[in-house]
Structure formats: C-alpha cells, structure tokens
Scaffold this motif. Structure first.
Motif, mmCIF file in Angstrom:
data_model
loop_
_atom_site.group_PDB
_atom_site.id
_atom_site.type_symbol
_atom_site.label_atom_id
_atom_site.label_comp_id
_atom_site.label_asym_id
_atom_site.label_seq_id
_atom_site.Cartn_x
_atom_site.Cartn_y
_atom_site.Cartn_z
ATOM 1 N N ARG A 223 -19.074 -14.717 25.258
ATOM 2 C CA ARG A 223 -18.442 -13.551 25.579
ATOM 3 C C ARG A 223 -18.714 -13.459 27.093
ATOM 4 N N PHE A 224 -17.566 -12.620 27.619
ATOM 5 C CA PHE A 224 -17.688 -12.196 28.951
ATOM 6 C C PHE A 224 -18.790 -11.282 29.269
ATOM 7 N N ARG B 191 -10.578 -6.571 17.328
ATOM 8 C CA ARG B 191 -10.172 -7.329 18.719
ATOM 9 C C ARG B 191 -8.631 -7.956 18.553
ATOM 10 N N VAL C 28 -9.670 -10.248 22.663
ATOM 11 C CA VAL C 28 -9.680 -9.042 23.618
ATOM 12 C C VAL C 28 -9.928 -7.581 22.917
ATOM 13 N N PRO C 29 -10.692 -6.815 23.387
ATOM 14 C CA PRO C 29 -11.042 -5.674 22.642
ATOM 15 C C PRO C 29 -9.983 -4.674 22.498
ATOM 16 N N ASP D 198 -18.564 -9.500 31.596
ATOM 17 C CA ASP D 198 -17.939 -8.221 32.254
ATOM 18 C C ASP D 198 -17.807 -7.123 31.062
ATOM 19 N N GLY D 199 -17.931 -7.661 29.769
ATOM 20 C CA GLY D 199 -17.512 -6.759 28.648
ATOM 21 C C GLY D 199 -16.271 -6.664 28.325
ATOM 22 N N SER D 200 -15.280 -7.753 28.927
ATOM 23 C CA SER D 200 -13.830 -7.868 28.821
ATOM 24 C C SER D 200 -13.444 -8.579 27.396
ATOM 25 N N GLY D 201 -14.335 -8.934 26.434
ATOM 26 C CA GLY D 201 -14.323 -9.874 25.300
ATOM 27 C C GLY D 201 -14.820 -11.179 25.471
#
Length: 88
Positions: free
Chosen positions: A42-43, A76, A9-10, A45-48
C-alpha cells in the motif's frame, strides 16, 4: 507468464475500508503463497495500493481481481494493466 499491475484506488472512507482489510490481506497473502501475486503493498500516503499478478492472460488476471474482498465490497476501484517488462 504475463504480469499485470493492479492499482487499488480508494472509493470508500477509511473506516468503511478498514472493515474489509483483514479479508483483503488474507486473500492477497494466499495469492502470494501460491505464486500468483509477485509483489504487493500500500502507498504510505494513504492513496491506495497495488499488486502484481502473474496470469496466463487478462481474463485470468481479472478473475483474480474479482475475488478480492475489496472488489466484492466495492470499496476500491481496480485498474488492471498488462506490464511490458524491461530486461537487462
């Protein structure tokens, strides 16, 4: 051998994380080649992202996570859970 889901998770802005991405990807690719990571991505949608580790136990899985350049740079948050797989 047990498998562990690792959620990344970012914690840092994308421009900070980007500095560590090449080293992170090299680390993950080396673990894929060695058979320790069985799936990663990686997702969109940029969520991690995530990876799935094969390890003898939670301690070994956590040791693998500790070596990740993202973990070392603290960009992260890592959430590690053992998987109970469903079989046919």
């Amino acid at each position: 051998m047990p498998r562990f889901h690792v959620l990344l998770v970012p914690k840092a802005p994308p421009e900070v994380t980007a500095q560590h991405r090449p080293a992170h990807l090299e680390y993950v690719r080396n673990l894929i080649r060695s058979g320790r990571i069985v799936m990663a991505g990686r997702f969109k949608d940029g969520s991690g992202g995530f990876y799935v580790i094969e390890a003898k136990d939670l301690s070994e899985a956590l040791s693998i996570v500790e070596g990740d350049p993202y973990k070392k740079a603290d960009v992260r948050e890592f959430v590690v859970r053992e998987i109970e797989e469903v079989t046919a």
